[in-house]
Design an enzyme around this catalytic site. Structure first.
Site, mmCIF file in Angstrom:
data_model
loop_
_atom_site.group_PDB
_atom_site.id
_atom_site.type_symbol
_atom_site.label_atom_id
_atom_site.label_comp_id
_atom_site.label_asym_id
_atom_site.label_seq_id
_atom_site.Cartn_x
_atom_site.Cartn_y
_atom_site.Cartn_z
ATOM 1 N N ASP A 1 2.194 6.932 -4.770
ATOM 2 C CA ASP A 1 2.426 6.861 -6.205
ATOM 3 C C ASP A 1 3.923 6.817 -6.501
ATOM 4 O O ASP A 1 4.738 7.234 -5.666
ATOM 5 C CB ASP A 1 1.778 8.068 -6.902
ATOM 6 C CG ASP A 1 0.260 7.969 -6.886
ATOM 7 O OD1 ASP A 1 -0.247 6.842 -6.858
ATOM 8 O OD2 ASP A 1 -0.407 9.009 -6.912
ATOM 9 N N ASP B 1 0.859 -1.183 0.000
ATOM 10 C CA ASP B 1 0.000 0.000 0.000
ATOM 11 C C ASP B 1 0.896 1.234 0.000
ATOM 12 O O ASP B 1 1.008 1.950 0.990
ATOM 13 C CB ASP B 1 -0.905 -0.029 1.235
ATOM 14 C CG ASP B 1 -1.890 1.132 1.250
ATOM 15 O OD1 ASP B 1 -2.095 1.751 0.197
ATOM 16 O OD2 ASP B 1 -2.441 1.416 2.329
#
Length: 300
Positions: A177, A174
């Site tokens: 970007d 997780d």
């Protein structure tokens, strides 16, 4: 409270997510009712503000990470696609996820015996627990959790060198970007580290940073990069209103070439389903179905 006009991403009371590298030719804006927190941590710019529709919003380096209103659409899918694609996950590794949402979802699986969470930025954990407590929903107190404040890349290197007994059934990446400190998490070397830390029948999932409406060629290349390492690699997606274009892609991989990643390997119990807002077995399978034009590029 902080002054709404004193932040680089906010102008005239509106937060602006503008990133010409990742999202060229478009932007996302959201009204700012009040700024709850703003500071530069050791690793990234952190902004937390309130919006009357989406509630509390967490922004890292100018990109929205989650909001109270729609976070479950991301947290549930990036977690349960992988968790239910495995027949009996006992050991789970979370790389990143400092807001606690993935941890909350992993903790819902009673079959899990150990959860290792690796987060480089302790301030994200602290601030999320303070301003977004529903994301973790007490999961940081789960006795199965082993929280490590360190670099995920280095942690995976150490796991790969330590032997089979320390490997994981499910790994959830997780990350932010692929810019700045998270860039390494989208390269072939990282996929190799994931493979080395995964059990033979293990499943790994990561957010792709893109979707079919933003950069289809990038998704094709990212999936092909993963396929160089994993014999079983698929692309699926979830719908998140506050992500640019409203859709977020996920890359799912396994060392087991015969595993059907698009089909749950366990039957979800009634009690488990009652805890979920987005994920269900039908959503699991349909998330892998792409429109014809996108399927021809990504999966051919």
């Amino acid at each position: 409270m902080f002054n709404n006009s004193n932040h680089a991403y906010i102008k005239d009371g509106w937060f602006r997510e503008i990133n010409d590298k990742s999202f060229p030719g478009q932007a996302f804006i959201m009204a700012v009712d009040s700024i709850l927190y703003q500071a530069q941590s050791e690793f990234q710019d952190i902004l937390i503000f309130r919006n009357k529709v989406y509630g509390t919003v967490l922004v890292l380096d100018g990109i929205i990470q989650c909001t109270e209103f729609d976070e479950f659409a991301y947290q549930e899918m990036i977690t349960h696609i992988a968790m239910f694609a495995h027949s009996d996950p006992k050991r789970v590794l979370i790389i990143g996820g400092g807001d606690g949402g993935v941890l909350r979802e992993v903790a819902k699986h009673s079959c899990v015996k150990q959860i290792t969470m690796v987060e480089i930025d302790a301030s994200v954990i602290e601030l999320s627990r303070k301003f977004l407590p529903t994301l973790s929903d007490g999961a940081f107190e789960d006795e199965r959790l082993d929280l490590k404040l360190c670099d995920g890349f280095k942690f995976l290197q150490d796991i790969g060198d330590s032997g089979l007994q320390n490997r994981y059934d499910v790994i959830v990446t997780d990350s932010s970007d692929p810019e700045g400190p998270a860039e390494a998490f989208f390269q072939e070397r990282y996929f190799q580290l994931l493979k080395n830390a995964l059990n033979p029948n293990g499943v790994v999932i990561m957010q792709s940073s893109e979707n079919i409406w933003l950069n289809l060629n990038y998704l094709r290349d990212l999936k092909n990069t993963a396929k160089k390492v994993f014999p079983n690699t698929e692309y699926c997606y979830t719908m998140v209103p506050t992500y640019t274009s409203g859709q977020l892609g996920l890359i799912v991989c396994s060392n087991n070439a015969s595993l059907s990643l698009d089909n749950p390997q366990r039957v979800i119990s009634e009690q488990e389903q009652e805890q979920l807002k987005y994920y269900n077995p039908q959503i699991h399978s349909s998330a892998f179905v792409l429109p014809t034009w996108a399927d021809m590029i990504i999966n051919k």
